[in-house]
Every structure is written in structure tokens, then in C-alpha cells.
Write a protein that holds these residues in place. Sequence first.
Motif, PDB file in Angstrom:
ATOM      1  N   VAL A  37      -0.288 -24.142  46.814  1.00  0.00           N
ATOM      2  CA  VAL A  37       0.957 -23.357  46.318  1.00  0.00           C
ATOM      3  C   VAL A  37       2.169 -24.624  46.077  1.00  0.00           C
ATOM      4  O   VAL A  37       2.999 -24.284  44.953  1.00  0.00           O
ATOM      5  N   GLU A  38       2.148 -25.665  46.655  1.00  0.00           N
ATOM      6  CA  GLU A  38       3.038 -26.707  46.268  1.00  0.00           C
ATOM      7  C   GLU A  38       2.819 -27.308  45.100  1.00  0.00           C
ATOM      8  O   GLU A  38       3.610 -27.544  44.112  1.00  0.00           O
ATOM      9  N   ARG A  39       1.542 -27.483  44.544  1.00  0.00           N
ATOM     10  CA  ARG A  39       1.109 -28.050  43.162  1.00  0.00           C
ATOM     11  C   ARG A  39       1.473 -27.042  42.007  1.00  0.00           C
ATOM     12  O   ARG A  39       2.122 -27.301  41.095  1.00  0.00           O
ATOM     13  N   VAL A  40       1.386 -25.914  42.408  1.00  0.00           N
ATOM     14  CA  VAL A  40       1.728 -24.479  41.454  1.00  0.00           C
ATOM     15  C   VAL A  40       3.330 -24.627  41.289  1.00  0.00           C
ATOM     16  O   VAL A  40       3.894 -24.580  40.124  1.00  0.00           O
ATOM     17  N   ARG A  41       3.778 -24.891  42.321  1.00  0.00           N
ATOM     18  CA  ARG A  41       5.333 -24.841  42.309  1.00  0.00           C
ATOM     19  C   ARG A  41       6.108 -25.967  41.534  1.00  0.00           C
ATOM     20  O   ARG A  41       6.797 -25.825  40.553  1.00  0.00           O
ATOM     21  N   LYS A  42       5.201 -27.237  41.811  1.00  0.00           N
ATOM     22  CA  LYS A  42       5.704 -28.187  40.943  1.00  0.00           C
ATOM     23  C   LYS A  42       5.469 -28.202  39.656  1.00  0.00           C
ATOM     24  O   LYS A  42       6.224 -28.912  38.788  1.00  0.00           O
ATOM     25  N   ALA A  46       8.227 -28.437  36.629  1.00  0.00           N
ATOM     26  CA  ALA A  46       8.047 -29.450  35.581  1.00  0.00           C
ATOM     27  C   ALA A  46       8.002 -28.933  34.012  1.00  0.00           C
ATOM     28  O   ALA A  46       8.588 -29.170  33.101  1.00  0.00           O
ATOM     29  N   CYS A  47       7.357 -27.613  33.948  1.00  0.00           N
ATOM     30  CA  CYS A  47       7.205 -27.033  32.539  1.00  0.00           C
ATOM     31  C   CYS A  47       8.831 -26.375  32.423  1.00  0.00           C
ATOM     32  O   CYS A  47       9.072 -26.692  31.191  1.00  0.00           O
ATOM     33  N   GLY A  48       9.241 -26.071  33.413  1.00  0.00           N
ATOM     34  CA  GLY A  48      10.648 -25.542  33.010  1.00  0.00           C
ATOM     35  C   GLY A  48      11.522 -26.657  32.596  1.00  0.00           C
ATOM     36  O   GLY A  48      12.428 -26.483  31.761  1.00  0.00           O
ATOM     37  N   PHE A  52      13.562 -26.978  28.901  1.00  0.00           N
ATOM     38  CA  PHE A  52      14.971 -27.301  28.836  1.00  0.00           C
ATOM     39  C   PHE A  52      15.378 -28.492  28.044  1.00  0.00           C
ATOM     40  O   PHE A  52      16.111 -28.443  27.218  1.00  0.00           O
ATOM     41  N   VAL A  53      14.485 -29.433  28.476  1.00  0.00           N
ATOM     42  CA  VAL A  53      14.916 -30.734  27.570  1.00  0.00           C
ATOM     43  C   VAL A  53      14.380 -30.565  26.074  1.00  0.00           C
ATOM     44  O   VAL A  53      15.224 -31.168  25.190  1.00  0.00           O
ATOM     45  N   SER A  54      13.359 -29.943  25.692  1.00  0.00           N
ATOM     46  CA  SER A  54      13.111 -29.815  24.492  1.00  0.00           C
ATOM     47  C   SER A  54      14.090 -28.936  23.566  1.00  0.00           C
ATOM     48  O   SER A  54      14.404 -29.312  22.576  1.00  0.00           O
TER      49      SER A  54
END
Length: 211
Positions: A37-42, A46-48, A52-54
Amino acid sequence: TVEYEETGWYDGQVYVKDPEMLARDRLLGTYTVRPIVERVRKTLLACGAGVFVSLAALNSIDAPQYGVDRPAWESNGGAGFFSERSASYYEPQDEEDEAEEEAAEQARYEAAMDRYARDNSEAKSAKFSEVFVGKYADPKHPGCAREILGSGSTLTVRGADGTPGCTNGEDTREWSLSGVVKGEGEILIDFSPKGGPANLLGKWTGKGVLF
């Protein structure tokens, strides 16, 4: 008849886990489920952040060649505007540019065909030159050396002349000529260094060269 299902006192019964089973499930949740669950949340975070940066980078790009002229866009209040520079990338080429491009393409095509014809001619000449390479005898100059050397379309003809032969120890004069294979069984030899014709045609007879 009326179909019915028998039931009993155990319907709706709640089973309570014993301490051993409860401890096992808690260990599985802590060391197996929670890390996933923690890996999925991170990953989602990171994708979000990347999206946003793009978007922020794309919003700050000033690329008139692709229709984005940010200073003009901001000065116009963000409304649509016409850019001559941007529009020029979408307009068709004029006739002069098309003619120049066609001429350049034609020149490249002709150069490629010339290279092909030249390479093909050299390959054929190299094949035809094999029959000429070797040593010969000249009936007008008995005993004098006659030899054709080389490979490819250009050959070298070497020999020596006596007075006129070379069988009785006469003084000899060596010479060297150049020859070009014209086609199958034909060779052009430049006899001008000996005072003869510049392009004397010789034909392969199967046993020798006939001029």
C-alpha cells in the motif's frame, strides 16, 4: 408442495479469532500488505508531481514555431491572435521553392544513376579484362617480350623492341603503354608513346589480340 431450506441455531453466528490467528493476521498486514500500500501511494504521488511539473514546464515554454508566442499571448490578454511567423509554418511552399526542391531531387537521382552506371561498367570491364591479362608473342618482333598486366578497366601493356626481333642478342628498347577495356573482347591501347595511334582497337580472338 412448498420448498424450504432447513436452518439451525448456528445461522448468523459470529466467530471470534483466537489470539494466535489474530497475531498472525496482524503480522501479515504489517509486513506484507502495508508495504505494498505504501509503494502504491508513493507511486501515485510521484506520478501526480510529474504531471504537475510537466504542465508547469509546458505553460512556461515560448515556442512561436509551434504557434505559442507567450509574450504576444499575454499582451493580448490571453485571447486568440494571429502570428505571421506561426502561420508561415502551415502555409504551402511557393512554386519557386518547390521547383528548387524538385531540381535538387532530380540532381541527386541523376548522380545516383551515374554512380550505378559507372560501377556497373567498371565491374563488367574488370570481368572482361581477365581474358587479356597474360604474355604474348608478336610475329613482327620475334622473341621480344609482350605482356598485359593489371585488373579492372585499365590495363598496362609492356614490351620491348629489337631490330626488329630479340632472338640474336640485339639491343632492345623497352616501352610501356596504357590500355582500356572497351567491352567484351575489345581493348583500346594508346600507342602514341611509340608514334602510333592514340586509341588502337584490339579484339580478342580466343588465342590472342588482333589489331
